[in-house]
Design an enzyme around this catalytic site. Structure first.
Site, PDB file in Angstrom:
ATOM      1  N   CYS A   1       0.100   7.382  10.441  1.00  0.00           N
ATOM      2  CA  CYS A   1       0.274   7.796  11.841  1.00  0.00           C
ATOM      3  C   CYS A   1       1.223   8.981  12.002  1.00  0.00           C
ATOM      4  O   CYS A   1       0.791  10.077  12.355  1.00  0.00           O
ATOM      5  CB  CYS A   1       0.787   6.619  12.660  1.00  0.00           C
TER       6      CYS A   1
HETATM    7  N1  LIG Z   1      -2.293   1.426  10.073  1.00  0.00           N
HETATM    8  C1  LIG Z   1      -1.567   1.496  11.162  1.00  0.00           C
HETATM    9  O1  LIG Z   1      -0.445   1.037  11.184  1.00  0.00           O
HETATM   10  C2  LIG Z   1      -2.096   2.147  12.430  1.00  0.00           C
HETATM   11  C3  LIG Z   1      -1.340   1.988  13.616  1.00  0.00           C
HETATM   12  C4  LIG Z   1      -1.832   2.549  14.780  1.00  0.00           C
HETATM   13  C5  LIG Z   1      -3.015   3.268  14.764  1.00  0.00           C
HETATM   14  N2  LIG Z   1      -3.724   3.416  13.598  1.00  0.00           N
HETATM   15  C6  LIG Z   1      -4.980   4.149  13.655  1.00  0.00           C
HETATM   16  O2  LIG Z   1      -6.052   3.233  13.506  1.00  0.00           O
HETATM   17  C7  LIG Z   1      -7.141   3.856  12.818  1.00  0.00           C
HETATM   18  C8  LIG Z   1      -7.522   3.019  11.608  1.00  0.00           C
HETATM   19  O3  LIG Z   1      -6.422   2.988  10.714  1.00  0.00           O
HETATM   20  P1  LIG Z   1      -6.309   1.913   9.564  1.00  0.00           P
HETATM   21  O4  LIG Z   1      -4.889   1.971   9.128  1.00  0.00           O
HETATM   22  O5  LIG Z   1      -6.860   0.589   9.963  1.00  0.00           O
HETATM   23  O6  LIG Z   1      -7.279   2.566   8.467  1.00  0.00           O
HETATM   24  P2  LIG Z   1      -7.817   1.872   7.126  1.00  0.00           P
HETATM   25  O7  LIG Z   1      -8.149   2.964   6.199  1.00  0.00           O
HETATM   26  O8  LIG Z   1      -6.896   0.777   6.702  1.00  0.00           O
HETATM   27  O9  LIG Z   1      -9.152   1.147   7.584  1.00  0.00           O
HETATM   28  C9  LIG Z   1     -10.280   1.822   8.025  1.00  0.00           C
HETATM   29  C10 LIG Z   1     -11.522   1.053   7.582  1.00  0.00           C
HETATM   30  O10 LIG Z   1     -12.663   1.729   8.132  1.00  0.00           O
HETATM   31  C11 LIG Z   1     -13.698   1.683   7.175  1.00  0.00           C
HETATM   32  N3  LIG Z   1     -14.677   2.704   7.514  1.00  0.00           N
HETATM   33  C12 LIG Z   1     -14.611   4.036   7.318  1.00  0.00           C
HETATM   34  N4  LIG Z   1     -15.709   4.637   7.815  1.00  0.00           N
HETATM   35  C13 LIG Z   1     -16.473   3.649   8.322  1.00  0.00           C
HETATM   36  C14 LIG Z   1     -17.730   3.622   8.959  1.00  0.00           C
HETATM   37  N5  LIG Z   1     -18.445   4.739   9.186  1.00  0.00           N
HETATM   38  N6  LIG Z   1     -18.219   2.433   9.354  1.00  0.00           N
HETATM   39  C15 LIG Z   1     -17.542   1.290   9.116  1.00  0.00           C
HETATM   40  N7  LIG Z   1     -16.339   1.254   8.533  1.00  0.00           N
HETATM   41  C16 LIG Z   1     -15.828   2.416   8.137  1.00  0.00           C
HETATM   42  C17 LIG Z   1     -12.985   1.868   5.852  1.00  0.00           C
HETATM   43  O11 LIG Z   1     -13.764   1.416   4.777  1.00  0.00           O
HETATM   44  C18 LIG Z   1     -11.717   1.028   6.073  1.00  0.00           C
HETATM   45  O12 LIG Z   1     -11.919  -0.311   5.668  1.00  0.00           O
HETATM   46  C19 LIG Z   1      -6.666   5.262  12.479  1.00  0.00           C
HETATM   47  O13 LIG Z   1      -7.113   6.147  13.468  1.00  0.00           O
HETATM   48  C20 LIG Z   1      -5.154   5.145  12.551  1.00  0.00           C
HETATM   49  O14 LIG Z   1      -4.560   6.378  12.881  1.00  0.00           O
HETATM   50  C21 LIG Z   1      -3.281   2.863  12.431  1.00  0.00           C
END
Ligand SMILES: NC(=O)c1ccc[n+]([C@@H]2O[C@H](COP(=O)([O-])OP(=O)(O)OC[C@H]3O[C@@H](n4cnc5c(N)ncnc54)[C@H](O)[C@@H]3O)[C@@H](O)[C@H]2O)c1
Length: 448
Positions: free
Chosen positions: A286
């Site tokens: 983030c």
């Molecule tokens: N991790 C955090 O603490 C956090 C906090 C707030 C916001 N976010 C936001 O949330 C979003 C997700 O982050 P995250 O940390 O969960 O990411 P992550 O990489 O842990 O998980 C994303 C998942 O999406 C899957 N994926 C990718 N493309 C795909 C598709 N076309 N169809 C289905 N699945 C697909 C991946 O395989 C993965 O399992 C990002 O935009 C991030 O900025 C994350």
């Protein structure tokens, strides 16, 4: 399979209230999987969609790949109907779809929305009337309206459009930022208010009805762009303030003042001050990334986001700063970085989590190797580390034995399960970038 009819507000609310609504979550990562479990705890039948087949298989076997999510939690959810799939045709069976896929930067430091567009294009054909689609991935203001909606409309096999006004037929779209703070045990997830901005007041209301079942408070805003900007404001606020303390730390060091003592004193002020802490650089998915989504978008409006750029400059420099302090400390021992054995303590981007994304430890290890150090690491969350999008470590965890064999131990992540006193006792030199050794008196410690 019965699904929501004719965009009916009351039908959807009824289905949510009676837990008949089927919830599909796309992206079973750090955000999507815990969210799926929250809905499942509230007795919704949840389907998790992911393109990573290994994750789908693990989840369907009742396993987990995130340390703080125990297999028992997945198995409990399975009893409530949770399952994972890579088959997008099942999207048609959902009443609500929440998208939680990655939004990284590309090699030119520009937004990479390929995961979002890939997801949206894949689900578009299956979207049906009355369905509620919510984007949670962090992104620049305008993404939902400019990227998501046009693709959903263009790809829909029923020719459906997004609902803008009451009485229209179509599907509903909203943006709702994810505000999770991994590893933070002080605030329960359901106590974090949920901001929602729909493409229409109806979309906001539907999304609020759904989230109202798992969050104590839903905060509606007037548009998806306002919701997208809310998330960026929150993260830019952190990024800028972290940069500020990182800069003041460098000044304090020159002036012989302990920045941590200063912060501890300042935070006794009951108003107008929030404590942020210096460190070896930013990490996670983030704070190092999201601000640049806005600065990129701002260029379209002929606007330069100077605070973001300045904060980025200071924060990006921090790994170099701490390496220089290590070089100084080794110099005091008549050693150079080249040829020194250095143990990096902690790889995760912050304490007590198993997430390596954008971690400053990656840059630090790379810089140390470039300078000829013999680098090892210890982090109980990573038995081994191969290579990723921006790194190639290919290392295995070094046990915390024989610390005296290293010329320096560099504390990069302050996991709480480390015994810092024992580490200082055994090590020849400890370079502490996190104030983890606070209260320990030893001339072996260099705090920076
Ligand atoms: N991790 C955090 O603490 C956090 C906090 C707030 C916001 N976010 C936001 O949330 C979003 C997700 O982050 P995250 O940390 O969960 O990411 P992550 O990489 O842990 O998980 C994303 C998942 O999406 C899957 N994926 C990718 N493309 C795909 C598709 N076309 N169809 C289905 N699945 C697909 C991946 O395989 C993965 O399992 C990002 O935009 C991030 O900025 C994350």
């Amino acid at each position: 399979m019965e699904t929501l009819q004719a965009g009916s507000l009351t039908d959807f609310k009824e289905k949510v209230a009676t837990r008949q609504a089927r919830v599909g979550i796309v992206g079973m990562g750090y955000v999507g999987l815990p969210l799926a479990l929250l809905f499942s705890d509230q007795r919704f039948r949840v389907t998790g969609f992911d393109i990573a087949q290994d994750k789908v298989t693990t989840l369907n076997k009742g396993g987990s790949y995130i340390v703080r999510i125990l297999p028992e939690m997945i198995q409990q959810a399975q009893k409530a109907g949770f399952k994972a799939t890579a088959d997008y045709s099942e999207i048609a069976e959902m009443d609500a779809i929440i998208i939680c896929v990655p939004t990284p930067l590309n090699e030119y430091h520009e937004p990479d929305l390929s995961y979002v567009t890939g997801t949206v294009e894949a689900i578009a054909p299956h979207v049906h009337e009355g369905q509620v689609i919510i984007l949670e991935s962090t992104t620049y203001p305008g993404t939902t309206e400019e990227i998501v909606v046009p693709r959903l409309e263009a790809g829909n096999k029923h020719g459906l459009k997004v609902v803008r006004n009451a009485g229209e037929k179509g599907f509903h779209v909203a943006f709702s930022p994810e505000r999770e703070d991994p590893g933070n045990e002080t605030v329960a997830r359901h106590d974090i208010p949920k901001v929602v901005g729909g493409c229409s007041p109806i979309a906001s209301e539907l999304a609020a009805a759904l989230y109202g079942t798992i969050f104590r408070r839903v905060v509606p805003v007037s548009s998806p762009s306002a919701a997208e900007m809310t998330k960026l404001l929150e993260n830019i606020y952190r990024c800028v303030n972290i940069a500020l303390v990182n800069e003041l730390k460098q000044l304090c060091m020159r002036m012989g003042i302990d920045i941590h003592e200063v912060i501890d004193a300042a935070k006794t002020k009951p108003f107008g001050f929030q404590a942020f802490y210096p460190g070896p650089g930013l990490g996670g998915h983030c704070i190092p990334i999201d601000p640049f989504y806005l600065s990129w978008k701002a260029k379209q409006y002929d606007f330069r986001t100077k605070f973001i750029e300045l904060a980025g400059e200071v924060n990006i420099n921090m790994p170099y700063f701490v390496i220089d302090r290590l070089a100084d400390a080794l110099n005091e021992h008549s050693k150079s970085i080249k040829g020194s054995k250095v143990l990096v303590l902690g790889l995760a981007y912050k304490r007590d989590i198993d997430d390596l994304r954008e971690s400053p430890s990656l840059t630090i290890i790379e810089l140390l190797r470039e300078k000829g150090a013999i680098v090892s690491y210890n982090d109980p969350y990573f038995p081994s580390v191969g290579h990723g999008r921006h790194y190639a470590l290919n290392m295995t965890n070094t046990p915390l034995e024989n610390l005296g064999e290293f010329d320096a131990v560099m504390i990069v992540t302050d996991h709480t399960n480390y015994d810092y006193k024992a580490i200082v006792d055994q090590a020849k030199l400890v370079v502490d970038t996190r104030n983890a050794t606070k209260g320990i008196v030893s001339d072996k410690i260099v705090r920076c």
